[in-house]
Every structure is written in structure tokens, then in C-alpha cells.
Design a protein around this motif. Structure first.
Motif, mmCIF file in Angstrom:
data_model
loop_
_atom_site.group_PDB
_atom_site.id
_atom_site.type_symbol
_atom_site.label_atom_id
_atom_site.label_comp_id
_atom_site.label_asym_id
_atom_site.label_seq_id
_atom_site.Cartn_x
_atom_site.Cartn_y
_atom_site.Cartn_z
ATOM 1 N N GLY A 97 -72.498 43.873 29.473
ATOM 2 C CA GLY A 97 -73.280 43.394 28.332
ATOM 3 C C GLY A 97 -74.708 43.060 28.711
ATOM 4 N N SER A 138 -74.917 48.957 35.029
ATOM 5 C CA SER A 138 -74.140 50.200 35.050
ATOM 6 C C SER A 138 -73.156 50.193 36.221
ATOM 7 C CB SER A 138 -75.061 51.414 35.112
ATOM 8 O OG SER A 138 -75.907 51.307 36.220
ATOM 9 N N LEU A 175 -70.122 48.867 34.858
ATOM 10 C CA LEU A 175 -69.402 49.859 34.053
ATOM 11 C C LEU A 175 -68.594 50.780 34.963
ATOM 12 C CD1 LEU A 175 -69.191 50.786 30.940
ATOM 13 C CD2 LEU A 175 -70.321 52.817 31.805
ATOM 14 N N TYR A 193 -64.665 51.241 34.848
ATOM 15 C CA TYR A 193 -64.092 52.581 34.763
ATOM 16 C C TYR A 193 -62.979 52.747 35.794
ATOM 17 C CZ TYR A 193 -63.704 57.661 34.608
ATOM 18 O OH TYR A 193 -63.214 58.934 34.498
ATOM 19 N N TYR A 206 -66.331 55.021 26.875
ATOM 20 C CA TYR A 206 -67.128 54.204 27.808
ATOM 21 C C TYR A 206 -68.571 54.036 27.336
ATOM 22 C CZ TYR A 206 -63.252 53.636 30.926
ATOM 23 O OH TYR A 206 -62.033 53.272 31.435
ATOM 24 N N VAL A 207 -69.105 55.044 26.656
ATOM 25 C CA VAL A 207 -70.449 54.859 26.091
ATOM 26 C C VAL A 207 -70.396 53.766 25.025
ATOM 27 C CG1 VAL A 207 -72.291 55.944 24.741
ATOM 28 C CG2 VAL A 207 -71.262 57.180 26.659
ATOM 29 N N TRP A 217 -70.192 50.482 26.714
ATOM 30 C CA TRP A 217 -71.539 50.183 27.230
ATOM 31 C C TRP A 217 -72.410 49.551 26.135
ATOM 32 C CZ3 TRP A 217 -74.457 49.487 31.274
ATOM 33 C CH2 TRP A 217 -75.824 49.775 31.260
ATOM 34 N N ARG A 218 -72.291 50.085 24.937
ATOM 35 C CA ARG A 218 -73.131 49.585 23.846
ATOM 36 C C ARG A 218 -72.616 48.293 23.253
ATOM 37 N NH1 ARG A 218 -73.673 55.533 21.421
ATOM 38 N NH2 ARG A 218 -75.676 56.051 22.363
ATOM 39 N N ARG A 219 -71.304 48.114 23.300
ATOM 40 C CA ARG A 219 -70.727 46.984 22.564
ATOM 41 C C ARG A 219 -70.242 45.847 23.440
ATOM 42 N NH1 ARG A 219 -66.407 50.038 18.987
ATOM 43 N NH2 ARG A 219 -65.642 47.920 18.829
ATOM 44 N N ALA A 220 -70.406 45.979 24.760
ATOM 45 C CA ALA A 220 -69.830 44.973 25.662
ATOM 46 C C ALA A 220 -70.303 43.570 25.324
ATOM 47 C CB ALA A 220 -70.172 45.316 27.117
ATOM 48 N N ASP A 221 -71.535 43.441 24.839
ATOM 49 C CA ASP A 221 -72.025 42.093 24.553
ATOM 50 C C ASP A 221 -71.374 41.477 23.320
ATOM 51 O OD1 ASP A 221 -73.297 43.735 22.751
ATOM 52 O OD2 ASP A 221 -75.229 42.692 22.877
ATOM 53 N N THR A 226 -56.734 44.586 25.581
ATOM 54 C CA THR A 226 -56.458 44.916 24.187
ATOM 55 C C THR A 226 -57.723 45.467 23.524
ATOM 56 O OG1 THR A 226 -54.764 43.228 23.988
ATOM 57 C CG2 THR A 226 -55.775 43.952 21.936
ATOM 58 N N THR A 260 -57.989 49.258 22.264
ATOM 59 C CA THR A 260 -58.216 49.491 20.839
ATOM 60 C C THR A 260 -59.406 50.430 20.636
ATOM 61 O OG1 THR A 260 -57.278 47.345 20.296
ATOM 62 C CG2 THR A 260 -58.680 48.359 18.626
ATOM 63 N N ALA A 306 -51.375 46.382 19.496
ATOM 64 C CA ALA A 306 -51.842 46.900 20.786
ATOM 65 C C ALA A 306 -50.770 46.932 21.881
ATOM 66 C CB ALA A 306 -53.060 46.114 21.262
ATOM 67 N N ILE A 359 -74.629 57.094 30.230
ATOM 68 C CA ILE A 359 -75.109 55.755 29.859
ATOM 69 C C ILE A 359 -76.487 55.464 30.455
ATOM 70 C CG2 ILE A 359 -72.803 54.770 29.517
ATOM 71 C CD1 ILE A 359 -73.788 53.195 32.264
ATOM 72 N N GLY A 380 -78.360 50.669 25.711
ATOM 73 C CA GLY A 380 -77.311 49.678 25.902
ATOM 74 C C GLY A 380 -77.287 48.716 24.750
ATOM 75 N N ALA A 381 -76.418 47.717 24.842
ATOM 76 C CA ALA A 381 -76.293 46.756 23.757
ATOM 77 C C ALA A 381 -77.620 46.054 23.523
ATOM 78 C CB ALA A 381 -75.220 45.737 24.123
#
Lengths: 190, 241
Positions: free
Chosen positions: A23, A27, A30, A34, A63-64, A67-71, A82, A86, B52, B75, B80-81
């Protein structure tokens, strides 16, 4: 954080720590995430898409997306695995829908009573109570309700596909699934 | 009474959405709710969490070992976020440098876009006082591309989608970024076919050769914050032709 500390952490905490660093734009984190999760998430994509190439493309999107939503991951509200699983399932199902490919046309009975073996560390991590409870509740469902819900979960089937596979009218299938979901929720909340 | 029934109906819709059972109009409605109603989104998340553990049954499988590098490379260029605006600014700087070289490309693309949209009267050659502006929007990460032309005399935008995935469960939003300024929304765009959008004066005044156009992925109905919140799929500078 040095490697000793990381090695001493329970798996769940490691995933939470990795997501936190992702977040913040790491990388390297990440890459670590992974290494810990790719086999599990690829298993999910492969199960739903049934094709390695498609599943690998889906896994990249997963994974992209992480990367974008981890925060936005909140360890107080969701378990990391979970949350990750999901995202993987949703990306795979989206991909299945957008490919327009017919999928899983075999009769439901043939496909979804086969429980896959599950023996990786991540599974054991959360194989705990939640799973035992859910399995107990699924067992309480009528067989046709459980079959339909499992086929939806594992094959990414729509109502229309489920109805066609079970050879019943669409409203019948909807009613099976909805009654099954209500019973499942009641059982899990007891 | 009916409230309780509505709540039950919505919770079941959330479960159906979480499982991916819905299609067509029902799926669209559920996506819209999930993007706009936090309570519904919460119900969806609860169902996802309930179901889940079923996934624990799925056997792990090893992907192609080369995939790890592919993802890390992807990436490296993906926003990124939370840093989309930064990326837009960076893109803007890069494009300014390239803008001169782009003019010739943009001119040739302009010829391409006039042809398919011939239902309306032929576009007159741009007068000196009312220039035609064109932007070729390219992706920072992947194949997305589209061409957008702005006819300042008619005050309309012509959008020619190139290689852009359909918006599934989200919308595409078009932004203009004035030189040195923050992105300003030009509205939701549908990238399934060539389209024209009238530009009201408040938006039109930002459409100048020094500005950058960008398309971001947003929740259905558009960014809730007034600034890009999702990934930018394509961006490029406006140039005069």
C-alpha cells in the motif's frame, strides 16, 4: 524490519505486513506476497477458468489489482487471505464472463462433489474454525441446494448455466439457491 | 414488514452478486448498488467472507515461473494506490516533450476519425480562429488507446475508441488536465463506439493545446471525489491541427 522478525511472524501477520508495504508502494513486498500466495491464487483462477493461459492472464490482473488496492485492505475487518482469494475469484469470474465462452456444461452432479485436495500452508492457516463451520452448514443444506451453490462458487456459473446443467427451469434454480443461501446464513449466524 | 422483506431481498441480491450468479440487467443493478451504497457493499463483503472458506478446497497450482517477472514489470508502470494524479502529472510532462513530434501523428489520426462519423454534415476545414484539437490517448500500461478530437467551433468532442476494454462493473471517466492544474471531469464516456459529446462552455474553456486528456476507471456513476480515483487507462496531450 529484519529477516528474523519476519521469519518469526505467523503467516497471517506476514501477509498483513506485506499488504501494508504494498500500500505504501513497495514492489519488493508485492514480490514477497506473490511468492507466498501465487500458488493458492493461481489454483483459484485455474479452477474457475479451466485454462492455464487464461488463468495466468487473470493472475496478472489479480496482482495488479492488489497493487492498486492494497491501501484499502483493513486487517481489522478482513483476513488477508480471504481478501486476496476473493479478488482472485472475482477477477477470474469477470474474465470468464467477458470471454463469452460457454463453460462447465457438464451435468452439475458430475462436477462439483469432487473436493480437491488442499494441503498447502495457506490452507492450513485458515482451515480452522471458519471452514469447519461453513462445511457443517453446507452439509445441512438439501443436496440440490448445496450442489448449486458449490457449482456457482467453484465453476463461476450463472443462474442460467446452473439451471441448464441441472436441467430445471430458471425460477426453480433461483429458488433452490436462494433458499440454500438463507439457510446457510442462518446456520452460520447461530 | 415490507422493510424487512426489502432488507432480505437486498441481502440475497448481495449474495448473488458475490457469487457472480447474475447476468444482464440484474447484474448491472447489483454492480451499481455495490458501487454506490456502502451498506450493500458491506453485505457483499460479508457474503464473500462467509463463502470464502469453500475456496480452501481448491488445490494450489504453480503458475509459469516467468509470470512473476511479468507481473513485477507490469506494476512498475501501473499506477499504484492513490497516486493517479501524480501519474497524470508525470504523463503530462512526458507528453509535453513529445507534443511537437505528435502533431503529425495526430493529423493523420484526425483523418481517420472523420470518416466513420459521417451521419452529421461534413466537418468544415478548421478555420484559423477555431482550431481543431486532437489527442491520441495511449496507455501507460497495456494496449488501451483512443483518439479524441475537439471541434472548438461546434464545441463538441468526438471520441474514437481504439483498443479499450469495455467498462464492466465500472465506468470510464474523461478528464482534462490543464497545464499545471488538477484534473477536471469532462464526464462519463462510453467507449463502445464512436461518439460525440457536446462541451458546455465551462468545460470547453479548458480544452486548450497545453492540456492533457486522460481516461480513468471509476465506480459506476463516476468518481465520488471529483478527482480520478481509479487507474488511468490512457492519456495524451491535446495538440492543434
Amino acid at each position: 524490519m529484519n529477516s528474523h522478525q519476519i521469519n518469526d511472524m505467523p503467516e497471517r501477520d506476514r501477509l498483513v505486513a506485506a499488504l501494508e508495504r504494498i500500500g505504501q508502494g513497495s514492489s519488493i513486498a508485492l514480490g514477497e506476497l506473490y511468492d507466498r500466495t501465487a500458488a493458492k491464487l493461481f489454483g483459484i483462477c485455474l479452477r474457475i477458468l479451466g485454462d492455464r493461459g487464461e488463468a495466468e492472464d487473470a493472475l496478472q490482473e489479480v496482482y495488479v489489482s492488489i497493487w492498486r488496492r492494497a491501501d484499502s485492505f483493513d486487517a481489522a475487518r478482513a483476513s488477508p487471505i480471504t481478501w486476496l482469494a476473493t479478488i482472485a475469484r472475482n477477477r477470474a469470474v469477470d474474465r470468464l464472463r467477458s470471454s463469452g465462452r460457454p463453460r462447465a456444461t457438464a451435468p452439475i452432479e458430475a462436477a462439483s462433489d469432487v473436493a480437491d485436495s488442499a494441503d498447502n500452508a495457506l490452507t492450513l492457516l485458515e482451515a480452522s474454525e471458519d471452514r469447519a463451520r461453513l462445511m457443517g452448514c453446507v452439509e445441512e443444506l438439501e443436496a440440490r441446494q448445496a450442489r448449486a451453490i458449490r457449482a456457482a462458487f467453484f465453476e463461476g456459473n450463472t443462474y442460467a448455466e446452473l439451471a441448464s446443467r441441472a436441467d430445471v427451469p430458471l425460477p426453480t434454480m433461483k429458488s433452490w439457491v436462494r433458499r440454500g443461501l438463507i439457510r446457510l446464513r442462518e446456520c452460520l449466524e447461530r | 414488514m415490507s422493510d424487512a422483506r426489502d432488507d432480505e431481498e437486498r441481502d440475497l441480491l448481495a449474495a448473488e452478486h458475490a457469487l457472480g450468479l447474475l447476468e444482464g440487467e440484474e447484474a448491472r443493478r447489483a454492480r451499481l448498488l455495490a458501487a454506490s451504497d456502502p451498506d450493500f457493499a458491506e453485505s457483499v463483503a460479508r457474503w464473500e467472507a462467509r463463502l470464502a472458506p469453500l475456496g480452501d478446497e481448491i488445490a494450489a497450482a504453480a503458475p509459469d515461473p516467468r509470470l512473476r517477472d511479468r507481473i513485477l514489470a507490469a506494476i512498475a508502470t501501473a499506477p499504484g494506490a492513490g497516486d493517479n494524479v501524480v501519474v497524470l502529472r508525470r504523463t503530462l510532462r512526458r507528453w509535453r516533450i513529445l507534443a511537437g513530434a505528435m502533431t503529425a501523428v495526430a493529423a493523420s489520426l484526425a483523418l481517420l476519425f472523420v470518416a466513420p462519423v459521417t451521419q452529421s454534415p461534413p466537418v468544415a476545414p478548421p478555420a484559423q480562429a477555431a482550431p481543431m484539437l486532437v489527442a491520441n490517448l495511449a496507455s501507460t500500461n497495456g494496449p488501451a488507446s483512443l483518439t479524441i478530437a475537439y471541434d472548438s467551433r461546434r464545441a463538441n468532442l468526438t471520441i474514437m475508441p481504439g483498443r479499450v476494454g469495455a467498462a464492466r462493473g465500472h465506468d470510464h471517466q474523461l478528464w482534462i488536465i490543464p497545464a499545471g492544474g488538477a484534473p477536471i471531469s469532462l464526464g462519463i464516456v462510453h467507449l463502445d463506439a464512436p461518439r460525440r459529446m457536446p462541451m458546455p462552455p465551462a468545460m470547453a474553456r479548458h480544452l486548450r493545446p497545453s492540456a492533457t486528456l486522460a481516461v480513468s476507471v471509476e465506480p459506476v456513476g463516476g468518481s465520488p471525489t471529483g478527482q480520478p480515483t481509479g487507474p488511468v487507462i490512457a492519456s495524451g496531450p491535446l495538440v492543434t491541427i
